[in-house]
Design an enzyme around this catalytic site. Sequence first.
Site, PDB file in Angstrom:
ATOM      1  N   ILE A  76       0.807  -1.289  -0.005  1.00  0.00           N
ATOM      2  CA  ILE A  76       0.160   0.027   0.119  1.00  0.00           C
ATOM      3  C   ILE A  76       1.023   1.247   0.128  1.00  0.00           C
ATOM      4  CG2 ILE A  76      -1.470   1.304   1.194  1.00  0.00           C
ATOM      5  CD1 ILE A  76      -2.838  -1.327   2.457  1.00  0.00           C
ATOM      6  N   PHE A  79       2.529   1.882  -3.509  1.00  0.00           N
ATOM      7  CA  PHE A  79       1.528   2.399  -4.523  1.00  0.00           C
ATOM      8  C   PHE A  79       1.012   3.702  -4.227  1.00  0.00           C
ATOM      9  CE2 PHE A  79       2.019  -2.137  -6.194  1.00  0.00           C
ATOM     10  CZ  PHE A  79       2.160  -1.935  -7.528  1.00  0.00           C
ATOM     11  N   GLU A  80       0.546   3.911  -3.114  1.00  0.00           N
ATOM     12  CA  GLU A  80       0.113   5.115  -2.805  1.00  0.00           C
ATOM     13  C   GLU A  80       0.921   6.258  -2.542  1.00  0.00           C
ATOM     14  OE1 GLU A  80      -3.046   6.011  -2.071  1.00  0.00           O
ATOM     15  OE2 GLU A  80      -4.020   4.110  -2.002  1.00  0.00           O
ATOM     16  N   GLY A  81       2.402   6.113  -2.204  1.00  0.00           N
ATOM     17  CA  GLY A  81       3.300   6.691  -2.223  1.00  0.00           C
ATOM     18  C   GLY A  81       3.131   8.051  -1.081  1.00  0.00           C
ATOM     19  N   ARG A 206      -0.970  -2.113  -9.718  1.00  0.00           N
ATOM     20  CA  ARG A 206      -1.271  -2.524  -8.301  1.00  0.00           C
ATOM     21  C   ARG A 206      -2.265  -3.744  -8.147  1.00  0.00           C
ATOM     22  NH1 ARG A 206      -3.221   1.631  -3.624  1.00  0.00           N
ATOM     23  NH2 ARG A 206      -4.010   0.112  -2.279  1.00  0.00           N
TER      24      ARG A 206
END
Length: 299
Positions: A76, A79-81, A206
């Site tokens: 998470i 991918f969210e950064g 993702r």
Amino acid sequence: MSRWLEFFNDGRVYEIEDDQPINVIKTEGIVGELIEALQFTPAEKFTIAPPDAVPPDVPEPRRPMREINQEGLKLIQRFEGLHELKQGSQGEYIEAYQDPVGVWTIGWGCTEGVYEGMKITRAQAEEMLKKEIEKFETAVANAVKVQINDNQFSALVSFSYKQGARALFESTLLKLLNQGKFQEAADEFPRWDKAGGQVLLGLSRRRRAERALFLSQSWEEFLTWKPSRVLRLAEPGQPLMQGEDVRQLQKALVKAGFNIQVDGFFGNDTDKAVRQFQQQKRLSVDGIVGDETRRVLGI
């Protein structure tokens, strides 16, 4: 003729009939908690209690008994950064920003309690993420009716965190999983790669990473995944796919034990061999030579 209610985050409730709004109720935002309740419950219907009904006692909510594992949390976060880590006189900090639809967001995609001008440390951002994930952990635990391992649980939490718990509740993925069809459920992840009807590379990456985690495979390679040319039997009336890519595919199928001609044309014999190979390897049997089939074939 169909009629339903549609709740909006600003507190408005629209009555819709045959896709046309016919009424709006302005609640000044007081339905916010109701919206969240509807998003995070797997309940399939609701009722309105009679005026004289006595509300039942409900036990205090408990912290989810099962938590996302470190691999799921890392997925998470990657991918969210972490949005724009800044350096100030007191050290590093992260500042709230508005996402593309105007929602104030901070850290790794957190929105709960976030306001304009809010500043937090990296450690606070991680705690906020873990706190916000709790309701998705609970949602997954409530929705899944079969025994799953920590990687499967964590992949589903990541999926829900991005797509919403309601998306999981209504998905074919969950239906297949609860039928004990684990491989079929895993193959549903890549189907959730669209926004506004358009395939987004970030979502494609993702979903494949979540699928890999669900299957207890390495997922980090999908951070930079790019779609490759897909080989398949042509539609009726269309010319056969041909060329060196097809020839390499046929060579790999021959090496795997299939008796086909290596002629560079994707015909019926090649299609049949691909489907048989996919069935043997418990892949999606669709005759499409995409990335997963290529990987297992070694091409």
